[in-house]
Design an enzyme around this catalytic site. Structure first.
Site, PDB file in Angstrom:
ATOM      1  N   HIS A  54       0.818  -1.208   0.000  1.00  0.00           N
ATOM      2  CA  HIS A  54       0.000   0.000   0.000  1.00  0.00           C
ATOM      3  C   HIS A  54       0.860   1.269   0.000  1.00  0.00           C
ATOM      4  O   HIS A  54       0.422   2.316   0.489  1.00  0.00           O
ATOM      5  CB  HIS A  54      -0.935   0.004   1.207  1.00  0.00           C
ATOM      6  CG  HIS A  54      -2.071  -0.958   1.097  1.00  0.00           C
ATOM      7  ND1 HIS A  54      -3.055  -0.860   0.143  1.00  0.00           N
ATOM      8  CD2 HIS A  54      -2.374  -2.060   1.836  1.00  0.00           C
ATOM      9  CE1 HIS A  54      -3.935  -1.849   0.292  1.00  0.00           C
ATOM     10  NE2 HIS A  54      -3.534  -2.594   1.304  1.00  0.00           N
ATOM     11  N   ARG A  79       6.970  -5.871   3.309  1.00  0.00           N
ATOM     12  CA  ARG A  79       5.694  -6.430   2.878  1.00  0.00           C
ATOM     13  C   ARG A  79       5.628  -6.362   1.359  1.00  0.00           C
ATOM     14  O   ARG A  79       5.542  -5.279   0.780  1.00  0.00           O
ATOM     15  CB  ARG A  79       4.507  -5.668   3.486  1.00  0.00           C
ATOM     16  CG  ARG A  79       3.170  -6.266   3.035  1.00  0.00           C
ATOM     17  CD  ARG A  79       2.000  -5.820   3.877  1.00  0.00           C
ATOM     18  NE  ARG A  79       1.658  -4.411   3.715  1.00  0.00           N
ATOM     19  CZ  ARG A  79       0.534  -3.863   4.200  1.00  0.00           C
ATOM     20  NH1 ARG A  79      -0.333  -4.607   4.870  1.00  0.00           N
ATOM     21  NH2 ARG A  79       0.304  -2.565   4.034  1.00  0.00           N
ATOM     22  N   ASP A  93      16.892 -11.663  -2.870  1.00  0.00           N
ATOM     23  CA  ASP A  93      18.165 -11.380  -3.529  1.00  0.00           C
ATOM     24  C   ASP A  93      18.624  -9.943  -3.275  1.00  0.00           C
ATOM     25  O   ASP A  93      19.820  -9.642  -3.362  1.00  0.00           O
ATOM     26  CB  ASP A  93      18.058 -11.623  -5.030  1.00  0.00           C
ATOM     27  CG  ASP A  93      18.000 -13.101  -5.390  1.00  0.00           C
ATOM     28  OD1 ASP A  93      18.223 -13.948  -4.489  1.00  0.00           O
ATOM     29  OD2 ASP A  93      17.727 -13.418  -6.562  1.00  0.00           O
ATOM     30  N   GLU A 157      -6.258 -11.317   7.318  1.00  0.00           N
ATOM     31  CA  GLU A 157      -6.997 -10.110   6.935  1.00  0.00           C
ATOM     32  C   GLU A 157      -8.424 -10.388   6.479  1.00  0.00           C
ATOM     33  O   GLU A 157      -9.059  -9.503   5.906  1.00  0.00           O
ATOM     34  CB  GLU A 157      -6.238  -9.393   5.814  1.00  0.00           C
ATOM     35  CG  GLU A 157      -4.807  -9.037   6.171  1.00  0.00           C
ATOM     36  CD  GLU A 157      -4.101  -8.289   5.066  1.00  0.00           C
ATOM     37  OE1 GLU A 157      -4.312  -7.066   4.964  1.00  0.00           O
ATOM     38  OE2 GLU A 157      -3.361  -8.934   4.296  1.00  0.00           O
ATOM     39  N   ASP A 183      -8.580  -4.432   6.921  1.00  0.00           N
ATOM     40  CA  ASP A 183      -9.165  -5.375   5.975  1.00  0.00           C
ATOM     41  C   ASP A 183     -10.041  -6.400   6.680  1.00  0.00           C
ATOM     42  O   ASP A 183     -11.073  -6.820   6.146  1.00  0.00           O
ATOM     43  CB  ASP A 183      -8.063  -6.082   5.185  1.00  0.00           C
ATOM     44  CG  ASP A 183      -7.490  -5.205   4.090  1.00  0.00           C
ATOM     45  OD1 ASP A 183      -8.274  -4.756   3.231  1.00  0.00           O
ATOM     46  OD2 ASP A 183      -6.290  -4.958   4.084  1.00  0.00           O
TER      47      ASP A 183
END
Length: 266
Positions: A54, A79, A93, A157, A183
């Site tokens: 977000h 996230r 990576d 969520e 959520d």
């Protein structure tokens, strides 16, 4: 975690603290600014969430923020935008070791998240011989020890996720579950109202089942009273503020103070 010791991805002190049930206080970073992230890291939060779901972050904006936290006691947690193995591989990576994977609704979703972070045969992570995550092939035995030094926290969520919580917690490699209250409220039909009793009951249920499974639980709680209540309920990985909220609230307070002074002079 010690506020005086810089976080080290190997051995992963954050994962050890999560699995050990330590109370870890975090801050959400959504501004995509390495300067803001560096400043907040210096403050000494146990962990910083760098958001690519977000917030306007991608790999090339996340790496400078990871660099900004390099000498910080704050463990960087990322996230990804989705439970996507390709994006997770790129983040690994790039040097990330701690993941908060969004919208995990089932044991299958949780297993996919874990598999994305592990090299075969435990998972499906692709092998790049020299990358930032292994300090460009200078970490001894990286491929042997990498799997055990990745922390996977999955977000709860939805009502479906709450109903599947025991199955999700049973997935090997899931280190903690993390409630997304906004959520979760929306899927309960109470969008914008995570304090609704139905939502609070689901949150308490997630915390209780995590404790029963011997795993940690967490939540985003930028209202101080909420954060303290959730910690008292047993949640241990708690984000208590966000960079955007801190900036907005401080700016509004300053603007309000001087506008009131100006009005009084007129």
């Amino acid at each position: 975690m010690s506020a005086a010791t810089p976080y080290q991805p190997i051995p992963n002190s954050f994962r050890r603290a999560v699995c050990g049930g330590e109370t870890l206080i975090g801050c959400w970073a959504s501004l995509a600014s390495p300067i803001a992230t560096e400043l907040l890291g210096i403050i000494g939060f146990d962990w910083m969430l760098l958001d690519a779901e977000h917030a306007p972050n991608d790999v090339l904006t996340l790496i400078p923020q990871l660099m900004a936290l390099k000498d910080s006691p704050s463990a960087p947690v990322v996230r990804p935008p989705a439970n996507d193995s390709v994006f997770i591989k790129r983040l690994l990576d790039s040097g990330f070791s701690n993941f908060l994977v969004p919208f995990v609704d089932s044991a299958d979703d949780a297993a996919r998240a874990v598999a994305a972070t592990r090299y075969p045969p435990q998972g499906i992570r692709g092998v790049s011989v020299s990358q930032r995550g292994n300090r460009y092939a200078t970490v001894p035995d990286y491929f042997r020890i990498a799997n055990d030094n990745v922390c996977v926290i999955v977000q709860i969520e939805s009502r479906k996720a709450v109903e599947s919580i025991d199955d999700i917690l049973a997935v090997e490699g899931v280190d903690a579950v993390f409630v997304g209250p906004s959520d979760l409220a929306a899927t309960h039909g109470h969008i914008g109202d995570p304090s609704h009793p139905d939502v609070q009951q689901s949150i308490a249920h997630v915390f209780e089942r995590a404790k029963a499974a011997g795993k940690a639980s967490g939540i985003l709680a930028p209202v101080q009273a909420d954060a303290e209540r959730y910690i008292a309920m047993g949640s241990s990985v708690v984000a208590v503020c966000a960079d955007m909220g801190l900036l907005k609230n401080a700016a509004q307070a300053v603007q309000h103070h001087f506008s009131q002074k100006q009005a009084a002079r007129q």
